[in-house]
Design a protein around this motif. Structure first.
Motif, PDB file in Angstrom:
ATOM      1  N   PRO A 179      -2.759   2.795 -21.188  1.00  0.00           N
ATOM      2  CA  PRO A 179      -2.586   3.759 -20.093  1.00  0.00           C
ATOM      3  C   PRO A 179      -3.151   3.296 -18.755  1.00  0.00           C
ATOM      4  O   PRO A 179      -2.643   3.678 -17.718  1.00  0.00           O
ATOM      5  N   GLU A 180      -4.198   2.459 -18.771  1.00  0.00           N
ATOM      6  CA  GLU A 180      -4.852   2.132 -17.498  1.00  0.00           C
ATOM      7  C   GLU A 180      -4.594   0.726 -16.991  1.00  0.00           C
ATOM      8  O   GLU A 180      -4.673   0.464 -15.801  1.00  0.00           O
ATOM      9  N   VAL A 181      -4.347  -0.184 -17.913  1.00  0.00           N
ATOM     10  CA  VAL A 181      -4.188  -1.568 -17.490  1.00  0.00           C
ATOM     11  C   VAL A 181      -2.815  -2.093 -17.903  1.00  0.00           C
ATOM     12  O   VAL A 181      -2.385  -1.894 -19.027  1.00  0.00           O
ATOM     13  N   LYS A 182      -2.175  -2.752 -16.951  1.00  0.00           N
ATOM     14  CA  LYS A 182      -0.840  -3.275 -17.240  1.00  0.00           C
ATOM     15  C   LYS A 182      -0.829  -4.801 -17.128  1.00  0.00           C
ATOM     16  O   LYS A 182      -1.571  -5.376 -16.357  1.00  0.00           O
ATOM     17  N   VAL A 183       0.048  -5.410 -17.903  1.00  0.00           N
ATOM     18  CA  VAL A 183       0.258  -6.843 -17.747  1.00  0.00           C
ATOM     19  C   VAL A 183       1.592  -7.030 -17.037  1.00  0.00           C
ATOM     20  O   VAL A 183       2.595  -6.439 -17.424  1.00  0.00           O
ATOM     21  N   ARG A 184       1.574  -7.822 -15.968  1.00  0.00           N
ATOM     22  CA  ARG A 184       2.812  -8.052 -15.240  1.00  0.00           C
ATOM     23  C   ARG A 184       3.128  -9.550 -15.254  1.00  0.00           C
ATOM     24  O   ARG A 184       2.298 -10.359 -14.841  1.00  0.00           O
ATOM     25  N   THR A 185       4.292  -9.917 -15.755  1.00  0.00           N
ATOM     26  CA  THR A 185       4.681 -11.325 -15.778  1.00  0.00           C
ATOM     27  C   THR A 185       5.344 -11.685 -14.454  1.00  0.00           C
ATOM     28  O   THR A 185       6.392 -11.161 -14.112  1.00  0.00           O
ATOM     29  N   LEU A 186       4.701 -12.583 -13.712  1.00  0.00           N
ATOM     30  CA  LEU A 186       5.261 -12.978 -12.422  1.00  0.00           C
ATOM     31  C   LEU A 186       6.349 -14.025 -12.603  1.00  0.00           C
ATOM     32  O   LEU A 186       7.302 -14.111 -11.853  1.00  0.00           O
ATOM     33  N   GLN A 187       6.149 -14.839 -13.630  1.00  0.00           N
ATOM     34  CA  GLN A 187       7.102 -15.928 -13.852  1.00  0.00           C
ATOM     35  C   GLN A 187       6.968 -16.387 -15.284  1.00  0.00           C
ATOM     36  O   GLN A 187       5.866 -16.483 -15.811  1.00  0.00           O
ATOM     37  N   ALA A 188       8.102 -16.653 -15.906  1.00  0.00           N
ATOM     38  CA  ALA A 188       8.065 -17.209 -17.255  1.00  0.00           C
ATOM     39  C   ALA A 188       9.101 -18.314 -17.295  1.00  0.00           C
ATOM     40  O   ALA A 188      10.283 -18.062 -17.103  1.00  0.00           O
ATOM     41  N   SER A 189       8.663 -19.536 -17.470  1.00  0.00           N
ATOM     42  CA  SER A 189       9.636 -20.615 -17.474  1.00  0.00           C
ATOM     43  C   SER A 189       9.232 -21.736 -18.417  1.00  0.00           C
ATOM     44  O   SER A 189       8.097 -21.813 -18.869  1.00  0.00           O
ATOM     45  N   VAL A 190      10.207 -22.580 -18.682  1.00  0.00           N
ATOM     46  CA  VAL A 190      10.018 -23.681 -19.618  1.00  0.00           C
ATOM     47  C   VAL A 190       9.479 -24.900 -18.881  1.00  0.00           C
ATOM     48  O   VAL A 190       9.916 -25.198 -17.770  1.00  0.00           O
ATOM     49  N   GLY A 191       8.504 -25.591 -19.494  1.00  0.00           N
ATOM     50  CA  GLY A 191       8.009 -26.829 -18.903  1.00  0.00           C
ATOM     51  C   GLY A 191       6.504 -26.806 -18.721  1.00  0.00           C
ATOM     52  O   GLY A 191       5.849 -25.796 -18.978  1.00  0.00           O
ATOM     53  N   ALA A 192       5.973 -27.948 -18.290  1.00  0.00           N
ATOM     54  CA  ALA A 192       4.527 -28.076 -18.107  1.00  0.00           C
ATOM     55  C   ALA A 192       4.063 -27.207 -16.943  1.00  0.00           C
ATOM     56  O   ALA A 192       4.834 -26.920 -16.028  1.00  0.00           O
ATOM     57  N   VAL A 193       2.795 -26.791 -16.994  1.00  0.00           N
ATOM     58  CA  VAL A 193       2.207 -26.030 -15.891  1.00  0.00           C
ATOM     59  C   VAL A 193       2.173 -26.927 -14.657  1.00  0.00           C
ATOM     60  O   VAL A 193       1.681 -28.050 -14.717  1.00  0.00           O
ATOM     61  N   SER A 194       2.715 -26.436 -13.544  1.00  0.00           N
ATOM     62  CA  SER A 194       2.834 -27.274 -12.354  1.00  0.00           C
ATOM     63  C   SER A 194       1.911 -26.795 -11.244  1.00  0.00           C
ATOM     64  O   SER A 194       1.317 -25.722 -11.325  1.00  0.00           O
ATOM     65  N   VAL A 195       1.824 -27.612 -10.209  1.00  0.00           N
ATOM     66  CA  VAL A 195       1.037 -27.245  -9.039  1.00  0.00           C
ATOM     67  C   VAL A 195       1.562 -25.942  -8.427  1.00  0.00           C
ATOM     68  O   VAL A 195       0.796 -25.088  -7.984  1.00  0.00           O
ATOM     69  N   ALA A 196       2.883 -25.786  -8.456  1.00  0.00           N
ATOM     70  CA  ALA A 196       3.473 -24.553  -7.911  1.00  0.00           C
ATOM     71  C   ALA A 196       2.988 -23.329  -8.675  1.00  0.00           C
ATOM     72  O   ALA A 196       2.730 -22.280  -8.080  1.00  0.00           O
ATOM     73  N   ASP A 197       2.829 -23.477  -9.998  1.00  0.00           N
ATOM     74  CA  ASP A 197       2.326 -22.345 -10.797  1.00  0.00           C
ATOM     75  C   ASP A 197       0.914 -21.982 -10.367  1.00  0.00           C
ATOM     76  O   ASP A 197       0.566 -20.812 -10.263  1.00  0.00           O
ATOM     77  N   VAL A 198       0.108 -23.018 -10.139  1.00  0.00           N
ATOM     78  CA  VAL A 198      -1.285 -22.770  -9.772  1.00  0.00           C
ATOM     79  C   VAL A 198      -1.368 -22.108  -8.392  1.00  0.00           C
ATOM     80  O   VAL A 198      -2.127 -21.163  -8.203  1.00  0.00           O
ATOM     81  N   THR A 199      -0.551 -22.565  -7.448  1.00  0.00           N
ATOM     82  CA  THR A 199      -0.577 -21.917  -6.132  1.00  0.00           C
ATOM     83  C   THR A 199      -0.104 -20.472  -6.246  1.00  0.00           C
ATOM     84  O   THR A 199      -0.656 -19.585  -5.604  1.00  0.00           O
ATOM     85  N   LEU A 200       0.899 -20.252  -7.074  1.00  0.00           N
ATOM     86  CA  LEU A 200       1.385 -18.885  -7.259  1.00  0.00           C
ATOM     87  C   LEU A 200       0.281 -18.022  -7.872  1.00  0.00           C
ATOM     88  O   LEU A 200       0.044 -16.894  -7.443  1.00  0.00           O
ATOM     89  N   ALA A 201      -0.410 -18.574  -8.856  1.00  0.00           N
ATOM     90  CA  ALA A 201      -1.499 -17.839  -9.509  1.00  0.00           C
ATOM     91  C   ALA A 201      -2.591 -17.530  -8.489  1.00  0.00           C
ATOM     92  O   ALA A 201      -3.133 -16.433  -8.453  1.00  0.00           O
ATOM     93  N   ASP A 202      -2.864 -18.480  -7.643  1.00  0.00           N
ATOM     94  CA  ASP A 202      -3.900 -18.320  -6.630  1.00  0.00           C
ATOM     95  C   ASP A 202      -3.534 -17.206  -5.647  1.00  0.00           C
ATOM     96  O   ASP A 202      -4.335 -16.348  -5.320  1.00  0.00           O
ATOM     97  N   ALA A 203      -2.275 -17.225  -5.225  1.00  0.00           N
ATOM     98  CA  ALA A 203      -1.836 -16.236  -4.245  1.00  0.00           C
ATOM     99  C   ALA A 203      -1.738 -14.848  -4.840  1.00  0.00           C
ATOM    100  O   ALA A 203      -1.852 -13.850  -4.142  1.00  0.00           O
ATOM    101  N   SER A 204      -1.524 -14.781  -6.135  1.00  0.00           N
ATOM    102  CA  SER A 204      -1.223 -13.485  -6.739  1.00  0.00           C
ATOM    103  C   SER A 204      -2.299 -13.037  -7.705  1.00  0.00           C
ATOM    104  O   SER A 204      -2.072 -12.096  -8.465  1.00  0.00           O
TER     105      SER A 204
END
Ligand code: GDP
Length: 480
Positions: free
Chosen positions: A404-429
């Motif tokens: 009821p109080e906490v939600k999980v939101r998937t910003l992106q789900a994709s195939v492949g190794a974790v990339s620099v773009a993922d980390v910047t996205l994680a940082d921004a969000s």
């Protein structure tokens, strides 16, 4: 200035494991410890207050609705490599900019404003969605509208998918340019199909995503793309107050031999004028001259909101994403710039904070610092997995998680190794990265370390969902 011998302080620092000299900057906590240890009182707040007093005050200014006027939208192109981002930009400049003298200074981030039907549109061409999100991570949101370029003969590719998540995370409207429509292999229906599968339902199919067919070669559809941008802007009513001192963001900067530091900035609100006193990151100065971004020999006297412009007069080159403010006191500007330079020097010396992690999330939750508002109680995650199948399985399991109080939101789900773009996205969000049966590449790992982004690795689905569940319920065991 504390009356305590320097050696004594340095010795105490050494017992804390810090090798310091008299110029070393220390963090607040250490400062307080030192003060207590040596029985002196210090006021650490003083050093920060000028910035708070000046910058925070500017940030908090709310424009009177009566002063607001329509401003041009700022548009960013995103897309998979070779789908025609550069060519489309070039074509737009060709068709809509009279000067024709483009170029001159080296441009990594191109930014310019074009006229269209008595209106204007500003374009900021970042080298990719990483740069787009890196700016956002620094609070330097410049983009109002994202144009997603997809080659009609190629369709949605991995970087298109990433671009979609980055634009969605930024919560800006997305317009699709279905480019290379001139090619015999162009298959618009197939791409529309793919778009729908990615949650972007084209208006033609009853959705709300405008899809414009373009060709950067023949020029077909370019007018219609610009018109669609203006329509979208009209819908969102972007406004600014032209009469206030300017605030904005540095896009890039360089040291030129003849003109000194040249910083390409975009005005986010107000009007920037030659003679204005500016502080930008840890640089400051008076605007000596302003130049058109497309024609660096053309001098300007002012830049209104949404206008990108190159300015000369700063004492050093600010970083991309540094925000600028116009102040009325040069001494104050210098003081703030110096304070920031000192601080960033001390930060680069060590201690970094963990931004988001499971543990941190749980801690904030227990402390009640997650707040009651919806956004704060959402754990953002980015999923990387070895196969589509794993992602689907994970998502299916995650749908069952309900709290009821906490939600999980998937910003992106994709195939492949974790990339620099993922980390910047994680940082921004403020997101945590879930790596399922994949590992981060080296660059991604080190960026994550530097920025305190957590990458959680799993190879069993239930293990991942179990931990998420435990997290939602606030009973996560500390990581072994
Ligand atoms: P970017 O990597 O997205 O910036 O892509 P570019 O603009 O560099 O374009 C990649 C290639 O596709 C170049 O060879 C362009 O000439 C070509 N190209 C771009 N747009 C079109 C188009 O609309 N039609 C055709 N036929 N070729 C295009």
């Amino acid at each position: 200035a504390t009356g305590v011998a320097t050696v004594k302080i340095l010795r105490t620092l050494m017992t804390l494991g810090t090798m310091a000299n008299i110029n070393t900057m220390i963090d607040t906590e250490t400062g307080e410890y030192l003060a207590a240890e040596h029985g002196v009182e210090i006021n650490l707040k003083d050093a920060l207050s000028i910035e708070d007093e000046v910058i925070t005050k500017i940030e908090e200014i709310e424009d009177d609705p009566d002063t607001l006027q329509e401003r041009p939208p700022v548009v960013t192109f995103l897309g998979h490599v070779d789908h025609g981002k550069t060519s489309l930009m070039d074509k737009i400049i060709d068709k809509n900019v009279v000067s024709g003298e483009a170029g001159g200074i080296t441009q990594h981030i191109r930014a310019y404003i074009v006229d269209k039907d008595d209106k204007q549109i500003a374009f900021v061409d970042t080298p990719g969605h990483e740069a787009f999100t890196a700016m956002r991570a620094r609070g330097a949101n410049v983009t109002d509208i994202a144009v997603l370029i997809i080659a009609a003969d190629d369709g949605i590719m991995p970087q298109t998918e990433e671009a979609i998540s980055h634009a969605q995370a930024a919560e800006v409207p997305i317009i699709v340019a279905l480019n290379k429509i001139d090619l015999p292999g162009a298959n618009p229906d197939k791409v529309m199909q793919q778009l729908s599968q990615h949650g972007l339902l084209p208006t033609e199919w009853g959705g709300d995503v405008e899809v414009v067919k373009t060709s950067a070669i023949s020029g077909e559809g370019i007018d219609s793309l610009l018109e669609t941008i203006l329509l979208t802007a009209e819908l969102h009513e972007y406004t600014a107050n032209p009469d206030r001192p300017a605030v904005g963001v540095c896009l890039e900067s360089e040291q030129e031999s003849d003109r000194g530091v040249l910083a390409k900035v975009i005005v986010k609100n107000g009007t920037l004028r030659v003679g204005d006193i500016v502080v930008c990151g840890s640089s400051h100065g008076r605007v000596k001259a302003m130049y058109d971004t497309l024609n660096p020999r053309k001098r300007l006297t002012e830049a209104t909101t949404s206008t990108p412009v190159s300015i000369a007069g700063l004492d050093q080159a600010p970083g991309a994403g540094d925000k600028f403010y116009v102040l009325d006191d040069i001494a104050q500007a210098r003081e703030i710039a110096t304070l920031r330079a000192d601080r960033s020097r001390s930060e680069s010396l060590g201690t970094h904070t963990v931004k988001v992690s499971f543990d941190e999330f749980q801690k904030r939750r227990e402390e009640g610092t997650l707040g009651n508002n919806e956004a704060a109680a959402t754990l953002n995650i980015i999923v990387r997995a070895d196969t589509r199948g794993s992602i689907e399985a994970l998502q299916k399991e995650m749908e069952k998680l309900d709290h009821p109080e906490v939600k999980v939101r998937t910003l992106q789900a994709s195939v492949g190794a974790v990339s620099v773009a993922d980390v910047t996205l994680a940082d921004a969000s403020d997101a945590v990265i879930i790596a399922f049966n994949v590992i981060p590449d080296e660059a991604a790992r080190s960026l994550a370390d530097d920025n305190g982004i957590e990458i959680r690795r799993y190879n069993i689905i239930y293990k991942a969902t179990e931990e998420l569940k435990a997290l939602l319920e606030g009973r996560l065991k500390p990581e072994e």
